[in-house]
Write an enzyme that holds these catalytic residues in place. Structure first.
Site, short mmCIF file in Angstrom:
data_model
loop_
_atom_site.label_atom_id
_atom_site.label_comp_id
_atom_site.label_asym_id
_atom_site.label_seq_id
_atom_site.Cartn_x
_atom_site.Cartn_y
_atom_site.Cartn_z
N HIS A 261 0.83 -1.21 0.00
CA HIS A 261 0.00 0.00 0.00
C HIS A 261 0.87 1.27 0.00
O HIS A 261 0.75 2.12 -0.87
CB HIS A 261 -0.93 -0.01 1.22
N GLU A 262 1.76 1.35 0.98
CA GLU A 262 2.60 2.55 1.06
C GLU A 262 3.55 2.63 -0.13
O GLU A 262 3.88 3.72 -0.61
CB GLU A 262 3.37 2.59 2.40
CO CO Z 1 -3.15 5.26 1.80
#
Ligand code: CO
Length: 497
Positions: A261-262
Site C-alpha cells: 500500500h505505502e
Molecule cells: Co493510503
C-alpha cells in the site's frame, strides 16, 4: 513573462524546501524520536509553519500569477503551475496568522486528549475538544468562502476542485451496490484465513516485503522503508520518499499489505516528469488519486490470484513451516476474506468503503449543523448497525477509533473511498492496453508501472483529479468499475449466483 515565472519558481523552491524540512521532522517524530523530545519538536514545527504562512502570503505571488495568467504564450503546464501557485497564495491569505497559530495549538492538544479518551473509551472527555475543532473548521470554511455548504470548503483542502455533492452522488450509487453484495457474501459459506495466523517471523516478513517492493519498482536509492505504529508515506524531497510499515508475527496481512500500500503511494511521489519534479506540480493531484495508487497495488495487484501464483514459491522459501501445506487457492481466498468488522483500518475490500460512507455522512451532517457533537456516539452506532450490521459496544471501537477529527481534518475521509473508485476505473483502462493478469502472473510488473507513470504519475498535479480521470479513462468518475471489479472477484471467491 520569464521574469514573472522565475519569481514564482524561486518562491516555490523556498516553500518546498521548508515543507520538506518540516516533513523530515515529522518523519523522525513517527519513527525514531525519543519521547521527551516532543516539546522542542512542536516548537520547531510551529516556527516553520508560521514562517511558511508568511512566505505564501507575499502579495507579489498574486501579482505575478495575475500577469502570467493573462498571457497567451504560456503552455498547458505553465498555466497549471500558475493556477496552483495562485491557489496556494489565495488559500494562505484568507487565513489570519492568529487563526493558523490557534488552530495548530488546538490540534496538538486535542490529539493528545483524543489518544487518552480512546484508550479509556471515554467520549465525554473528548467531546468539548471536538466541539472546539468543529467550531474552528466552520471558522476556517468562512475564511475560505463557499457556495453551498461549508463542508465543500473543507473537502477542497484534500480533494481540490471536487464538490461534496459530486462525492455524495457517487457514494449513493456505491452504497446501493455494496450493501446487497455484502449480504450475499454473508449468506455464502465463509472462507478460512487460519493459515494467515500461523507463525511469520518479522525478519522474514521484512525480507519478503523488500523483494516485493523492488519488484513493483520502488527505488531504494530514492527512498527507505522503516517501522512505525501507523504505516505512512512521506515525501522528504523529489528523490527521497520514506515509507513505513507495521508487522504482526501472527497475522501475515499486516506487514505485506501495508508495505505494498505505502509502496504504491511512494511510486506516485517518485514518478513526476522531469519538468515538474520538485515543484508545486510534482506531488499528487489529490488525496483520492493518491489513494488510488496505493489501493491499486495493494488490492488489484497484491490481492490477485496471479500475484500469489507467482509469489507462493517465494513465500515457501521465507516461511517453509507455515507455508508447507498451503495451496495457492487457500492463500488467495484467505487474503480476500470478507467479514464486516467495527474497525475501518482492518476492513476487507467490500466493507471498507461502507466505513468511509458512514464517516462522510456523519461529518457532513456535523459541519452542516444537523448533528450535535454530544449525539455523535449514538449516531455513529446506529449507522454502523445499518451499514455493517454491527454495533460497537464501546466508543473506542466506534466514534473514537480514527485520528482524523482530533486533528481537525473534516473532509478527509471521503478520499479513501474515492481512491477505490479511481483505482478500479484506471485498472479498467489499463486492461484495455495491457494483459495485466499475465504480467502479474509472470512477476513482470514493470510494464504496469510504466503505464501508471505515463498516464498518471508523470502529470503530477497538472490536471485536477476529475479531469485526469476523464483523460485516462475517457469517462467521468463512476462507481460502476469498482462495483464490477468486486462483483467478478467475490462471485468467484464465494461462489455467488
Ligand atoms: Co493510503
Amino acid at each position: 513573462m520569464d521574469k514573472e515565472l522565475d519569481f514564482l519558481k524561486q518562491k516555490d523552491r523556498t516553500i518546498k524546501a521548508l515543507h520538506s524540512a518540516a516533513a523530515v521532522l515529522g518523519w523522525d517524530q513517527e519513527t525514531y524520536m525519543p519521547d521527551k523530545a516532543i516539546g522542542h519538536r512542536s516548537d520547531q514545527l510551529a516556527a516553520i509553519s508560521v514562517y511558511l504562512h508568511e512566505i505564501k502570503c507575499d502579495p507579489r505571488i498574486a501579482e505575478s500569477a495575475e500577469r502570467l495568467s493573462g498571457s497567451r504564450n504560456i503552455d498547458e503546464i505553465d498555466a497549471a503551475y500558475v493556477r496552483e501557485m495562485r491557489r496556494l497564495h489565495q488559500k494562505a491569505v484568507k487565513l489570519p496568522s492568529e487563526f493558523v497559530e490557534r488552530k495548530s495549538r488546538q490540534q496538538t492538544v486535542s490529539q493528545s486528549v483524543w489518544a487518552k479518551s480512546r484508550k479509556d473509551s471515554d467520549f465525554a472527555s473528548f467531546a468539548p475538544y471536538l466541539q472546539t475543532l468543529v467550531d474552528l473548521a466552520l471558522e476556517e470554511a468562512e475564511f475560505y468562502g463557499y457556495e453551498n455548504t461549508p463542508y465543500d470548503a473543507l473537502v477542497d483542502l484534500y480533494e481540490p476542485y471536487t464538490k461534496s455533492s459530486e462525492i455524495g452522488d457517487v457514494f449513493a450509487g456505491l452504497k446501493s451496490s455494496l450493501t446487497p453484495l455484502l449480504e450475499r457474501i454473508s449468506q455464502a459459506p465463509q472462507v478460512s484465513d487460519a493459515i494467515l495466523h500461523r507463525e511469520y517471523s518479522v525478519k522474514a516478513q521484512k525480507q519478503f516485503g523488500n523483494q516485493v517492493l523492488e519488484a513493483i519498482g520502488f527505488e531504494f536509492d530514492r527512498g527507505r522503508l522503516d517501522d512505525s505504529v501507523h504505516p505512512f508515506t512521506t515525501e522528504l524531497g523529489p528523490d527521497d520518499v520514506r515509507i513505513t510499515a507495521r508487522y504482526d508475527p501472527h497475522f501475515f496481512n499486516s506487514g505485506i499489505f501495508s508495505i505494498i500500500h505505502e509502496g504504491g503511494h511512494a511510486l506516485y511521489e517518485l514518478g513526476p516528469a522531469e519538468r515538474i519534479k520538485g515543484t508545486i506540480l510534482g506531488g499528487g493531484t489529490s488525496l483520492g488519486v493518491h489513494e488510488s495508487q496505493s489501493r491499486f497495488w495493494e488490492n488489484m495487484v497484491g490481492r490477485s490470484l496471479e500475484f500469489w501464483e507467482f509469489y507462493l514459491p517465494e513465500l515457501r522459501k521465507y516461511f517453509p513451516e507455515s507455508m508447507k501445506d498451503v495451496g495457492v487457492m487457500d492463500l488467495y481466498k484467505a487474503v480476500n476474506k470478507v467479514e464486516p468488522s467495527l474497525i475501518r483500518v482492518e476492513a476487507d475490500e467490500v466493507s471498507y468503503s461502507l466505513h468511509v460512507i458512514q464517516r462522510f455522512e456523519i461529518e457532513k451532517d456535523l459541519i452542516e449543523g444537523r448533528v450535535k457533537v454530544s449525539d455523535l456516539p449514538d449516531i455513529w452506532n446506529a449507522k454502523s448497525a445499518a451499514l455493517l450490521g454491527l454495533e460497537p459496544q464501546k466508543d473506542a471501537e466506534g466514534v473514537l477509533q480514527d485520528i482524523h477529527w482530533s486533528m481537525g481534518a473534516f473532509g478527509y475521509f471521503p478520499t479513501y473511498a474515492l481512491g477505490n473508485l479511481y483505482a478500479a476505473q484506471f485498472h479498467d483502462a489499463m486492461k484495455k492496453q495491457l494483459d495485466v493478469k499475465a504480467l502479474v502472473g509472470s512477476g513482470n510488473l514493470t510494464p504496469i508501472l510504466e503505464w501508471l507513470r505515463k498516464n498518471i504519475h508523470e502529470h503530477g498535479a497538472v490536471y485536477p483529479a476529475r479531469l485526469l480521470c476523464e483523460k485516462v479513462t475517457g469517462k467521468p468518475l463512476s462507481p460502476q468499475y469498482f462495483q464490477e471489479y468486486l462483483e467478478e472477484k467475490y462471485s468467484s471467491i464465494y461462489k455467488l449466483d
